[in-house]
Structure formats: structure tokens, C-alpha cells
Design an enzyme around this catalytic site. Structure first.
Site, PDB file in Angstrom:
ATOM      1  N   PHE A  95       3.635 -29.322 -47.083  1.00  0.00           N
ATOM      2  CA  PHE A  95       2.843 -29.604 -48.289  1.00  0.00           C
ATOM      3  C   PHE A  95       3.777 -29.899 -49.458  1.00  0.00           C
ATOM      4  O   PHE A  95       3.608 -30.890 -50.165  1.00  0.00           O
ATOM      5  CB  PHE A  95       1.925 -28.418 -48.615  1.00  0.00           C
ATOM      6  CG  PHE A  95       0.908 -28.753 -49.681  1.00  0.00           C
ATOM      7  CD1 PHE A  95      -0.349 -29.222 -49.318  1.00  0.00           C
ATOM      8  CD2 PHE A  95       1.209 -28.638 -51.036  1.00  0.00           C
ATOM      9  CE1 PHE A  95      -1.287 -29.570 -50.292  1.00  0.00           C
ATOM     10  CE2 PHE A  95       0.287 -28.984 -52.009  1.00  0.00           C
ATOM     11  CZ  PHE A  95      -0.969 -29.450 -51.639  1.00  0.00           C
ATOM     12  N   ASN A  99      -1.017 -36.369 -38.623  1.00  0.00           N
ATOM     13  CA  ASN A  99       0.019 -36.929 -39.494  1.00  0.00           C
ATOM     14  C   ASN A  99       1.204 -37.399 -38.677  1.00  0.00           C
ATOM     15  O   ASN A  99       1.542 -36.838 -37.647  1.00  0.00           O
ATOM     16  CB  ASN A  99       0.444 -35.922 -40.566  1.00  0.00           C
ATOM     17  CG  ASN A  99       1.622 -35.060 -40.139  1.00  0.00           C
ATOM     18  OD1 ASN A  99       2.786 -35.468 -40.273  1.00  0.00           O
ATOM     19  ND2 ASN A  99       1.329 -33.885 -39.595  1.00  0.00           N
ATOM     20  N   SER A 137       8.595 -30.928 -34.781  1.00  0.00           N
ATOM     21  CA  SER A 137       7.752 -32.008 -35.291  1.00  0.00           C
ATOM     22  C   SER A 137       7.686 -33.126 -34.254  1.00  0.00           C
ATOM     23  O   SER A 137       8.725 -33.528 -33.711  1.00  0.00           O
ATOM     24  CB  SER A 137       8.313 -32.553 -36.599  1.00  0.00           C
ATOM     25  OG  SER A 137       7.694 -33.788 -36.870  1.00  0.00           O
ATOM     26  N   ASN A 155       7.130 -36.151 -34.887  1.00  0.00           N
ATOM     27  CA  ASN A 155       7.291 -37.438 -35.560  1.00  0.00           C
ATOM     28  C   ASN A 155       8.728 -37.896 -35.766  1.00  0.00           C
ATOM     29  O   ASN A 155       8.964 -38.905 -36.412  1.00  0.00           O
ATOM     30  CB  ASN A 155       6.545 -37.408 -36.901  1.00  0.00           C
ATOM     31  CG  ASN A 155       5.074 -37.097 -36.697  1.00  0.00           C
ATOM     32  OD1 ASN A 155       4.442 -37.691 -35.836  1.00  0.00           O
ATOM     33  ND2 ASN A 155       4.553 -36.147 -37.450  1.00  0.00           N
ATOM     34  N   LYS A 210      10.918 -22.775 -35.597  1.00  0.00           N
ATOM     35  CA  LYS A 210       9.503 -23.161 -35.530  1.00  0.00           C
ATOM     36  C   LYS A 210       9.276 -23.994 -34.275  1.00  0.00           C
ATOM     37  O   LYS A 210       9.960 -24.995 -34.060  1.00  0.00           O
ATOM     38  CB  LYS A 210       9.116 -23.958 -36.784  1.00  0.00           C
ATOM     39  CG  LYS A 210       7.641 -24.346 -36.821  1.00  0.00           C
ATOM     40  CD  LYS A 210       7.235 -24.832 -38.197  1.00  0.00           C
ATOM     41  CE  LYS A 210       5.790 -25.276 -38.250  1.00  0.00           C
ATOM     42  NZ  LYS A 210       5.379 -25.713 -39.584  1.00  0.00           N
ATOM     43  N   ASN A 229       3.795 -25.577 -34.726  1.00  0.00           N
ATOM     44  CA  ASN A 229       3.708 -26.854 -35.435  1.00  0.00           C
ATOM     45  C   ASN A 229       2.439 -27.602 -34.961  1.00  0.00           C
ATOM     46  O   ASN A 229       1.603 -27.017 -34.282  1.00  0.00           O
ATOM     47  CB  ASN A 229       4.976 -27.679 -35.148  1.00  0.00           C
ATOM     48  CG  ASN A 229       5.381 -28.541 -36.322  1.00  0.00           C
ATOM     49  OD1 ASN A 229       4.541 -29.229 -36.902  1.00  0.00           O
ATOM     50  ND2 ASN A 229       6.640 -28.510 -36.693  1.00  0.00           N
TER      51      ASN A 229
END
Ligand SMILES: Cc1cc2nc3c(=O)[nH]c(=O)nc-3n(C[C@H](O)[C@H](O)[C@H](O)COP(=O)(O)O)c2cc1C
Length: 368
Positions: A69, A116, A182, A184, A222, A251
């Protein structure tokens, strides 16, 4: 009121633009002393029974804002004002990077979910470290710093890139998170394999110790919800072996399970990580498995699909000392943290447990 604002304003905007607008308003409010004091009193009331300690840090409560965020550490006070007991900034990469081209954030409103593929758009470790160094905190809140790999850096040089970020950012971090989950950044999640993760975490630990000689900055990793059970166990065992302080689970997911019949088919097909309500069950499973493996030896942070106080309570009973959320903030708005805290305090009062710490892992222990 927020539902109306969401329907009339945010929902009509591109999700990323809506994020920027909402975040700008939060930061603006936090800059006006009278407003900020009023909002903090209204939205961040303290419930003494929720006081929490995790990896040596004292917090007002267990509930924080998940990474992603505030990627660049520009609005920590505004977020603390809204009642988050800790704010995890980042992911910050060694070098600045623009992330993936827009559109890269999608709302699946019927599913209370997001997809996302931001791709770690951020100002880079040097700029974020400078920002944190010059920060004059208004609210005392725990700040976690989440670091990841710069996309342009080859996988063979990934460790050096994380080390660079750790050296620059550890001095300003209450805790440091190595993000290897992640979906991405190509190849990033391969770093979760123990043979890659061990040297990476060892190097980051050493870098943090070098950068902050007088303080042992807590180090967490994470992980993704898409790991196979044996890989979750392997990460858990490694974390114990290395004396890691915590594991954050989880995640976003590349799976598309848990979506309802009313979800928009075109959006579901978008590449990226799915977060929010559909992730709830899987994140909870991963957390349970981790707690069954590590028990109280490592602090667990539960994240993924948390919307209500009941969700947070279930994570605590499953083994989480801290809980975090992101997607439900979009759908529930600025009163979210307040509502969750109030509900959590009430839940604790009616439970057989005297403190939150007593409740951590109680369900998983019972099931064992
Ligand atoms: C738009 C967006 C960006 C995110 N960026 C990051 C990030 O940079 N680093 C990270 O570790 N997690 C990132 N996340 C994942 C969240 O921190 C969290 O783990 C995930 O969304 C699950 O929680 P939720 O269901 O409450 O959203 C991002 C999530 C969203 C929705």
C-alpha cells in the site's frame, strides 16, 4: 458512507488512480494537526487488552497494514492515524524501477478481491532510506520494511541486490522482511527453494547486523500461498535453523480458486496475484501448517483475505501473533481498522483466554 463514496467515486476510477487519490487524502489529513488528532482519537482508539509483543517489539495491537500500500514510505503517519498498529512499507528494491505498464491493478468487486501485477514499482532503496532517515514521526508506530529484487538484476546477482537494500534500510526498520513471494517479478518465487533461500537469508542477516551494529533488527521472510506442503515445511525448518524471527503467510496467489459465479470473467483472466476474500482459506491453511511445524519458536504473521475481526481471530487461534491486511481496506475504507480492533477486543473478552498471547495457536494445538 464509505460504501457510497466507493460506489460514486472510487469505483468509477481506474483502481490505481483511486488508490493514489485515497492515499493523498489520508496523507493530507495527517498533515493538519487538529484533524489528525481528531481522526486518530476516533479511528485508533486503544484497547489495552490487545497490546501485543512480537519479536521484541511492543505494539498497540496485532493488526497492521500489509506491504504494497505504501511502497515508498510516504504516508506512515496517515496510516497509523487510521489505526494500523504496524505499517509494512515496500516492497523496496535495490534500484528504483517503474514496475509493469498500466493497467496493472484490477478490482473484482463481487469477490471482494483484487488482482495486481504492479511489479514492485518503487523509488528504490536509496531514496526510501533517505525518506525514512528524514522522517519526523507524529505517531509511534512499528514500521516494517519489506525488500525485494530489482527486476533488471539477473537472478545470479539477486543476493547482492537484497543485501544492498538491507544495508541501506535496516537502520530505519523496526523489522525487515525478505519478500520472495511476489508473482510479478520473473523468477522471484524460485528463491523460496531452500537452496536459494538459505544463502539469501544468511546474507541479509549479516548485512542488517553490519548496518546496525547495536541492534538486532528482526528478520522475517514472506512466502506465497502457492507453495506445496513439503516446501512450506522446508521453509519452516530453514527458518528455525537460521534463527529467523518470523514468517509472513501469505502473499497473493496465482491460483484463481474461491471466486464466485458473479466474478467478471475478463478480469479473472488478468495475469497477476489474487488477493482478498478468495485467498482467505488457503492463507489460513498455510498458517496452520506453519504453526504445526514451528510452534512458538518463530513468530507467525497471518495475511491474506482478512476482512473481519472474526477472520483475524481465526488467524490468531491458528498461530498468528500478528495479522495484516490490504485488499479489504479498499472495500471497507478508513473505519476498517477501528471496526476490526473493536471486534477483536470483544472476541477476546468472550473467549476463555486472558490475553491475545494465550490464544495464539490454541486451535492448531488442539487439533494436533
Ligand atoms: C495492489 C497490491 C500490491 C501489493 N504489493 C506488495 C508488495 O509490494 N510486497 C509484498 O510483499 N506484498 C504486496 N502485496 C500483497 C499484500 O501485502 C498481501 O500479502 C496480500 O494482498 C494478501 O492480503 P489481502 O488479501 O489482505 O490483500 C500487494 C497486494 C496488493 C493488492
Amino acid at each position: 458512507m464509505y460504501k457510497l463514496l466507493f460506489r460514486l467515486v472510487f469505483r468509477r476510477m481506474d483502481p490505481e488512480q483511486a488508490h493514489h487519490l485515497a492515499f493523498r487524502w489520508i496523507r493530507l489529513a495527517a498533515r493538519i494537526p487538529v484533524l489528525r488528532t481528531f481522526l486518530a482519537a476516533a479511528l485508533a482508539p486503544r484497547h489495552p487488552e490487545l497490546r501485543t509483543e512480537a519479536f521484541g517489539l511492543r505494539m498497540h495491537g496485532p493488526f497492521g497494514l500489509a506491504a504494497g500500500f505504501d511502497k515508498n514510505a510516504v504516508g506512515i503517519d496517515g496510516l497509523a492515524m487510521l489505526g494500523f498498529d504496524h505499517v509494512e512499507i515496500g516492497t523496496v528494491t535495490g534500484e528504483p524501477q517503474p514496475g509493469n505498464p498500466p493497467k496493472r491493478l484490477f478490482r473484482l468487486v463481487a469477490d471482494r478481491a483484487l488482482i495486481n501485477r504492479m511489479g514492485f514499482n518503487n523509488d528504490g532503496s536509496l531514496a526510501v532510506a533517505a525518506r525514512l532517515a528524514s522522517r519526523r514521526p507524529v505517531f509511534r508506530t512499528v514500521v516494517g520494511v519489506n525488500i525485494g529484487k530489482t527486476k533488471a538484476v539477473p537472478e545470479a546477482e539477486a543476493v547482492a541486490d537484497y543485501v544492498k537494500s538491507a544495508e541501506r534500510l535496516a537502520p530505519y526498520a523496526d523489522y525487515l522482511v525478505v519478500n520472495v513471494s511476489s508473482p510479478n517479478t520473473p523468477g522471484l518465487r524460485d528463491l523460496q527453494a531452500v537452496e536459494h533461500l538459505r544463502p539469501l537469508l544468511t546474507a541479509v542477516r549479516e548485512a542488517a547486523d553490519r548496518a546496525v551494529p547495536g541492534r538486532r533488527v528482526p528478520l522475517l521472510v514472506k512466502i506465497a500461498p502457492d507453495l506445496a506442503d513439503e516446501d512450506i515445511d522446508a521453509v519452516a525448518d530453514l527458518a528455525v535453523d537460521l534463527g529467523l524471527d518470523g514468517i509472513i503467510a501469505t502473499n497473493t496467489t496465482i491460483a484463481r480458486e474461491g471466486l464466485g459465479l458473479r466474478s467478471q470473467p475478463a478480469l479473472v483472466k488478468e495475469t497477476g496475484g489474487l488477493s482478498g476474500a478468495p485467498l482467505k482459506e488457503r492463507s489460513l491453511q498455510v498458517l496452520r501448517r506453519l504453526y504445526a511445524r514451528v510452534g512458538d519458536r518463530i513468530t507467525l504473521v497471518g495475511v491474506g483475505g482478512i476482512e473481519t475481526a472474526e477472520d483475524a481471530w481465526q488467524r490468531i487461534l491458528a498461530g498468528a501473533t500478528l495479522v495484516q491486511g490490504y485488499s479489504a481496506f479498499v472495500y471497507r475504507g478508513p473505519f476498517w481498522a477501528r471496526t476490526l480492533h473493536k471486534g477483536l477486543a470483544a472476541r477476546l473478552r468472550t473467549s476463555p483466554y486472558a490475553t491475545l498471547a494465550d490464544a495464539v495457536g490454541a486451535d492448531t494445538r488442539k487439533a494436533a
